[in-house]
Scaffold this active site. Structure first.
Site, PDB file in Angstrom:
ATOM      1  N   CYS A  17       0.828  -1.204   0.000  1.00  0.00           N
ATOM      2  CA  CYS A  17       0.000   0.000   0.000  1.00  0.00           C
ATOM      3  C   CYS A  17       0.866   1.260   0.000  1.00  0.00           C
ATOM      4  O   CYS A  17       2.049   1.217   0.258  1.00  0.00           O
ATOM      5  CB  CYS A  17      -0.928   0.088   1.198  1.00  0.00           C
ATOM      6  N   ARG A  42       2.105   0.876  -5.746  1.00  0.00           N
ATOM      7  CA  ARG A  42       2.184   0.079  -4.513  1.00  0.00           C
ATOM      8  C   ARG A  42       0.897  -0.704  -4.250  1.00  0.00           C
ATOM      9  O   ARG A  42       0.813  -1.462  -3.279  1.00  0.00           O
ATOM     10  CB  ARG A  42       2.474   0.984  -3.323  1.00  0.00           C
ATOM     11  N   TRP A  86      -3.176  -2.363  -1.323  1.00  0.00           N
ATOM     12  CA  TRP A  86      -2.996  -3.692  -1.892  1.00  0.00           C
ATOM     13  C   TRP A  86      -3.474  -4.645  -0.807  1.00  0.00           C
ATOM     14  O   TRP A  86      -2.889  -4.711   0.271  1.00  0.00           O
ATOM     15  CB  TRP A  86      -1.529  -3.930  -2.224  1.00  0.00           C
ATOM     16  N   ASN A 110      -0.166   0.925   6.717  1.00  0.00           N
ATOM     17  CA  ASN A 110       0.507  -0.036   5.833  1.00  0.00           C
ATOM     18  C   ASN A 110       1.106  -1.116   6.704  1.00  0.00           C
ATOM     19  O   ASN A 110       1.688  -0.791   7.741  1.00  0.00           O
ATOM     20  CB  ASN A 110       1.698   0.607   5.121  1.00  0.00           C
ATOM     21  N   GLY A 111       1.062  -2.336   6.253  1.00  0.00           N
ATOM     22  CA  GLY A 111       1.708  -3.406   7.005  1.00  0.00           C
ATOM     23  C   GLY A 111       0.682  -4.437   7.434  1.00  0.00           C
ATOM     24  O   GLY A 111      -0.411  -4.528   6.870  1.00  0.00           O
ATOM     25  N   GLU A 471      12.718 -15.122 -16.749  1.00  0.00           N
ATOM     26  CA  GLU A 471      12.225 -13.750 -16.645  1.00  0.00           C
ATOM     27  C   GLU A 471      11.249 -13.421 -17.785  1.00  0.00           C
ATOM     28  O   GLU A 471      10.224 -12.771 -17.561  1.00  0.00           O
ATOM     29  CB  GLU A 471      13.413 -12.775 -16.631  1.00  0.00           C
ATOM     30  N   LYS A 475       7.500 -12.197 -16.968  1.00  0.00           N
ATOM     31  CA  LYS A 475       7.005 -10.916 -17.481  1.00  0.00           C
ATOM     32  C   LYS A 475       5.717 -11.144 -18.257  1.00  0.00           C
ATOM     33  O   LYS A 475       4.760 -10.416 -18.097  1.00  0.00           O
ATOM     34  CB  LYS A 475       8.088 -10.305 -18.386  1.00  0.00           C
ATOM     35  N   GLU A 478       2.740 -12.161 -16.008  1.00  0.00           N
ATOM     36  CA  GLU A 478       2.367 -11.081 -15.090  1.00  0.00           C
ATOM     37  C   GLU A 478       1.510 -10.004 -15.764  1.00  0.00           C
ATOM     38  O   GLU A 478       0.565  -9.499 -15.160  1.00  0.00           O
ATOM     39  CB  GLU A 478       3.693 -10.518 -14.572  1.00  0.00           C
ATOM     40  N   HIS A 494      12.275 -33.818 -19.774  1.00  0.00           N
ATOM     41  CA  HIS A 494      12.068 -34.655 -18.586  1.00  0.00           C
ATOM     42  C   HIS A 494      10.657 -34.515 -18.030  1.00  0.00           C
ATOM     43  O   HIS A 494      10.441 -34.728 -16.835  1.00  0.00           O
ATOM     44  CB  HIS A 494      13.123 -34.323 -17.525  1.00  0.00           C
ATOM     45  N   LYS A 593       3.884  -3.267  -6.683  1.00  0.00           N
ATOM     46  CA  LYS A 593       5.315  -3.256  -6.976  1.00  0.00           C
ATOM     47  C   LYS A 593       6.160  -3.630  -5.769  1.00  0.00           C
ATOM     48  O   LYS A 593       7.122  -4.366  -5.885  1.00  0.00           O
ATOM     49  CB  LYS A 593       5.735  -1.887  -7.502  1.00  0.00           C
TER      50      LYS A 593
HETATM   51  C1  F6R Z   1       8.094  -8.697 -11.504  1.00  0.00           C
HETATM   52  C2  F6R Z   1       8.511  -7.985 -10.310  1.00  0.00           C
HETATM   53  C3  F6R Z   1       8.612  -8.759  -9.041  1.00  0.00           C
HETATM   54  C4  F6R Z   1       9.740  -8.195  -8.174  1.00  0.00           C
HETATM   55  C5  F6R Z   1       9.751  -8.860  -6.802  1.00  0.00           C
HETATM   56  C6  F6R Z   1      10.905  -8.381  -5.948  1.00  0.00           C
HETATM   57  O1  F6R Z   1       8.055  -7.851 -12.614  1.00  0.00           O
HETATM   58  O2  F6R Z   1       8.724  -6.815 -10.352  1.00  0.00           O
HETATM   59  O3  F6R Z   1       8.786 -10.114  -9.261  1.00  0.00           O
HETATM   60  O4  F6R Z   1      10.954  -8.410  -8.837  1.00  0.00           O
HETATM   61  O5  F6R Z   1       8.551  -8.584  -6.148  1.00  0.00           O
HETATM   62  O6  F6R Z   1      10.876  -6.999  -5.806  1.00  0.00           O
HETATM   63  P1  F6R Z   1      12.171  -6.206  -5.376  1.00  0.00           P
HETATM   64  O7  F6R Z   1      13.143  -6.285  -6.498  1.00  0.00           O
HETATM   65  O8  F6R Z   1      11.690  -4.810  -5.127  1.00  0.00           O
HETATM   66  O9  F6R Z   1      12.686  -6.868  -4.146  1.00  0.00           O
END
Ligand code: F6R
Length: 598
Positions: A17, A42, A86, A110-111, A471, A475, A478, A494, A593
């Site tokens: 959040c 966030r 969030w 938050n938290g 990755e 991506k 997501e 396998h 994020k």
């Molecule tokens: C995917 C993404 C997440 C972050 C993960 C860790 O696009 O952004 O998988 O990589 O939540 O976040 P950080 O790097 O901020 O620890």
């Protein structure tokens, strides 16, 4: 009034959040909406704003991002607080949206309050009636319970009862014109403008508003009022160190792009260039930490974990000592003994990811002195545990999906390896090569057209291409919500090969000549079972390989640099597939994020 003093140990950090508060001479609602817009990455399940004036405090809140909440502009007053959520406890609903109010008290949080059920029982027995399913509502009830005390004292008494993590901002109609706040394991920042004060979950939301900022330390309490600010650590008045706010408001503008994600992919060359500039000068410190190292343990979550896997391959080859990459949430509770001679490298764009933070915190507690942190956020919580902080220079990333920050993390590993080996020069060409790679966008879009609406998509790669395959897949799933999976190319046969059927798209990543033939074996295995194969490589000779539907040719480059180039079309692929499928890639569902609860 506010005075300063040298004290800068910013610690802790579990948050989801975004919080934004305002005390000053302008319309609080307008300032808060702008602040929350900058914090939307966030979380955007719900949002709300509370504004206080002579008549009391009014709240507007609802489901969705702040831009979707009706009536906020009508709130009149110069003191207020807002929240973008969030969800962790309780469904996404108006009732569960912040701010919460009770008996003239208003709170955003938050938290996670771990003992909320017990507190809720206790407060219910005292006659309090809860409106939400959240853990946060107990905070406003507790403040009201301590109403015989001034607001700041009531907040101190309230947090004494809380177990868990919190950044709390509170107002009371009994103490009009004031805001109080505190934090534990969840960041909160005070920004100072011209006769105005901001409270924010992060620094970029202060761009264009505040001149200076100070991150709160764990256990700090702040009283913001029209006459100034008082900072306390517990009950002792303190005078925190101020930092200047880097006026870089442009990161919050799309600058003509349809989405931040697209804009940020375009910024990859700059981000890598800045990263390599920022890291210059760290060579001696790195050599010191790696001297006598017997092992390297790399960790992170999500995209950052994929960067860790990339680092593992690079470092194991360069150092010839055991290297291992582990997901932070698993490593934290694995019971694995991490010996003092082991270099531990944590990667976290935000520097606030709880799983990564908790792991580092426990290693630090055990007296570890070889902790390296790669982060994109200066002074983020994780830096408090680092023996060396390596800053990537991607700048704030607004799109929820990591793009330019990921490629910058890969660049940081390229730097580390070159710093340790004493070699020079190769990566000077990187930003130029990345700029050239951006030209593959329209060809990538053609592949995206083939991916839209598919049941599943697979990404294959070996060695340094393997983390890129992971990755590329993350991506894609997501932002497009297509099912996808990334595989070590040799591993597919396998079991997962059973999922390949006629028309299944398979993206083959091939930048490592050492294992090219082996990767091509996997390519043939899927193509002869009907898969539609898309190859990404810097080697033209493979573009005509039998079974390849389309080949994306990266600019010619060495096998060390090519995976960084490869990250760009993979990001474009996810972006364009999402857009073609009508998704908003900047705000993938269910995600935030800074996913920073354990
Ligand atoms: C995917 C993404 C997440 C972050 C993960 C860790 O696009 O952004 O998988 O990589 O939540 O976040 P950080 O790097 O901020 O620890």
């Amino acid at each position: 009034m506010f005075r300063t003093h040298q004290r800068s140990d910013f610690r802790g950090g579990i948050t989801v959040c975004g919080i934004f508060g305002y005390v000053g001479g302008k319309s609080a609602a307008k300032e808060i909406v702008q602040g929350l817009q900058a914090l939307t990455y966030r979380g955007y399940d719900s949002a709300g704003v509370a504004v206080q004036n002579d008549y009391g405090t009014q709240i507007k809140k609802g489901v969705g991002a702040i831009s979707e909440i009706a009536g906020v502009a009508s709130l009149r007053g110069k003191v207020g607080v807002g929240h973008t959520r969030w969800a962790t406890h309780g469904e996404v609903s108006v009732n569960n949206a912040h701010p919460f109010s009770y008996g003239g008290y208003t709170v955003v949080h938050n938290g996670i309050i771990e003992n909320y059920a017990e507190l809720k029982r206790e407060l219910t027995a005292k006659g309090y009636v809860f409106q939400s399913q959240t853990d946060s509502e107990v905070i406003v009830m507790l403040l009201h319970f301590y109403r015989e005390y001034p607001l700041l004292t009531a907040l101190r008494k309230t947090v004494e009862r809380l177990t868990g993590s919190y950044a709390i901002v509170a107002l009371s109609d009994r103490d009009k014109g004031s805001i109080v706040c505190t934090r534990k394991n969840s960041p909160l920042i005070i920004g100072l403008g011209k006769e105005e004060t901001f409270i924010s979950s992060d620094v970029p939301a202060l761009y264009g508003k505040a001149y200076q900022y100070t991150p709160l330390n764990e256990g700090d309490f702040v009283w913001v009022h029209m006459g100034g600010i008082s900072f306390y650590h517990g009950e002792t008045e303190v005078f925190p160190k101020l930092y200047s706010v880097n006026e870089n408001a442009s990161c919050h503008e799309k600058r003509g792009y349809a989405h931040f994600m697209r804009k940020e992919i375009g910024e990859v060359p700059n981000a890598v260039n800045n990263t390599l500039t920022l890291l210059r000068g760290q060579e001696i410190a790195l050599k010191r930490v790696f001297s006598n190292a017997t092992r390297v343990l790399l960790t992170g979550c999500g995209t950052a974990f994929h960067a860790a896997v990339f680092g593992k391959y690079l470092l194991s080859r360069a150092l010839k000592i055991p290297t291992q990459a582990e997901v932070a949430s698993e490593l934290r509770y694995s019971g694995e003994k991490v010996e003092k001679s082991c270099v531990c490298i944590a990667i976290t764009q935000s520097g606030e990811t709880a799983d990564t933070l908790r792991l580092l915190q426990s290693l630090k507690k055990q007296g570890h002195k070889k902790l390296i942190v790669i982060t994109n956020t200066p002074r983020s919580s994780v830096t408090a545990f680092a023996d060396i902080t390596l800053l990537t220079g991607a700048g704030p990333e607004i799109g929820v999906a990591a793009t330019k920050s990921f490629t910058s993390q890969l660049a940081a590993f390229t730097f580390i390896v070159q710093a340790l080996s004493g070699e020079r020069g190769e990566f000077i060409t990187l930003p130029k090569l990345l700029t050239k790679t951006l030209q593959l966008e329209s060809e990538t879009k053609e592949i995206a057209r083939e991916l839209q609406g598919q049941k599943s998509v697979f990404f294959l790669g070996r060695d340094l291409d393997y983390p890129l395959a992971l990755e590329g897949s993350l991506k894609l799933k997501e932002v497009s919500y297509l099912f996808s999976d990334g595989y070590a190319a040799g591993e597919l046969k396998h079991g997962t090969l059973a999922l390949i059927e006629k028309g299944t798209p398979v993206i083959v990543c091939l930048t490592q000549p050492r294992l090219a033939e082996k990767t091509l074996n996997a390519l043939h295995e899927v193509s002869c079972r009907g898969a539609k194969v898309f190859l990404i490589t810097q080697y033209e000779k493979y573009s005509g390989v039998l079974g390849v539907e389309k080949c994306l040719l990266l600019p010619p480059s060495s096998p060390h640099l090519a995976p960084l180039l490869l990250s760009v079309p993979l990001q474009f692929l996810a972006y364009h597939t999402a857009v073609l499928m009508g998704r908003n890639p900047d705000r993938p569902r269910n995600l935030a994020k800074s996913v920073t609860v354990e």
